[in-house]
Design a protein around this motif. Structure first.
Motif, PDB file in Angstrom:
ATOM      1  N   LYS A 109      -9.622 -25.815  -9.374  1.00  0.00           N
ATOM      2  CA  LYS A 109      -9.942 -26.074 -10.784  1.00  0.00           C
ATOM      3  C   LYS A 109     -10.658 -25.039 -11.463  1.00  0.00           C
ATOM      4  CE  LYS A 109     -10.733 -29.364 -13.829  1.00  0.00           C
ATOM      5  NZ  LYS A 109      -9.417 -29.999 -14.608  1.00  0.00           N
ATOM      6  N   ASP A 110     -10.154 -24.769 -12.536  1.00  0.00           N
ATOM      7  CA  ASP A 110     -10.788 -23.680 -13.554  1.00  0.00           C
ATOM      8  C   ASP A 110     -10.929 -22.156 -13.087  1.00  0.00           C
ATOM      9  OD1 ASP A 110     -11.329 -25.746 -15.619  1.00  0.00           O
ATOM     10  OD2 ASP A 110     -13.353 -26.289 -14.623  1.00  0.00           O
ATOM     11  N   GLU A 112      -9.664 -18.782 -13.136  1.00  0.00           N
ATOM     12  CA  GLU A 112      -8.748 -18.267 -13.980  1.00  0.00           C
ATOM     13  C   GLU A 112      -8.791 -16.726 -13.527  1.00  0.00           C
ATOM     14  OE1 GLU A 112     -10.458 -18.775 -17.992  1.00  0.00           O
ATOM     15  OE2 GLU A 112      -9.991 -20.884 -17.938  1.00  0.00           O
TER      16      GLU A 112
END
Length: 225
Positions: A109-110, A112
């Motif tokens: 999750k998240d 990047e």
């Protein structure tokens, strides 16, 4: 004298007898109304709307084509998104695209930013919302992950798949099917050429394509050396 009085009484204006305004007085009062065009004295005197005003009132009372479209734009089953797929009757039948909800996100999750030795991963979740159990192709061609850097197409899960890359799954209502696509930083080509080219450090973006993909947001991410 009697004869003169009778003649004078007969010549009095009728408006004075009835107490009603004269024609000239009515014209002044009517022209003060903003709803009556001043260049049409006949309409001003009668107090009736002109033909143009009547037509305008009728047009405003009836819905415009845009109103009709907005009322019918709510959609529903069997809408344009179906792509011609019939409603499934057996588990082996294809699900209709409008009955399938797909989400596309990073596996972590998240996350990047990916350092050296860390490969990006993308999680795809597919859910059937219809009552009938049906089949969805979740293979790399039907749910295609593409990776770009600027205008350069770097990678696609649809490139050079054996047997078309079909991977069918029967989905019951509300039971999600989840899987992860990992990218090993390699470049792929539609003509299946052999190459050992690897992605360089920089910014990339991942997108999901396919009949069941819907409108997914792209996922930007950064590779570090």
């Amino acid at each position: 004298m009697m004869v003169f009085a009778v003649i004078a009484f007969a010549c009095r204006p009728s408006g004075e007898e009835s107490g009603e305004p004269t024609r000239s007085e009515a014209g002044v009062d009517a022209s003060a109304s903003p709803s009556v065009p001043p260049e049409d004295p006949s309409a001003a005197e009668s107090g009736e709307p002109t033909a143009e005003e009547s037509e305008g009132a009728e047009e405003s009372a009836s819905p415009s084509p845009g109103d009709e479209e907005s009322e019918g734009s709510g959609g529903g089953e069997g809408g344009g998104e179906g792509g011609g797929v019939a409603a499934p009757e057996r588990a082996e039948d294809l699900c209709r695209p409008q009955d399938v909800v797909v989400t596309f996100d990073f596996a972590e999750k998240d996350q990047e930013v990916y350092g050296a030795g860390s490969n990006p991963g993308f999680k795809i979740t597919v859910v059937n919302t219809a009552e009938q159990t049906c089949t969805v192709d979740v293979g790399g061609a039907a749910l295609e992950v593409r990776i770009h850097s600027g205008d350069d197409r770097i990678y696609s899960t649809a490139d050079c798949l054996e047997d078309g890359g079909t991977e069918e799954r029967q989905l019951s209502r509300g039971v999600p099917h989840e899987f992860t696509v990992d990218w090993e930083r390699n470049r792929s080509f539609t003509d299946c050429r052999e190459t050992s080219s690897t992605a360089q450090a920089g910014w990339y973006r991942a997108n999901l394509h396919g009949d069941y993909a819907g409108n997914q947001s792209q996922l930007p991410f950064q590779l570090k050396a």
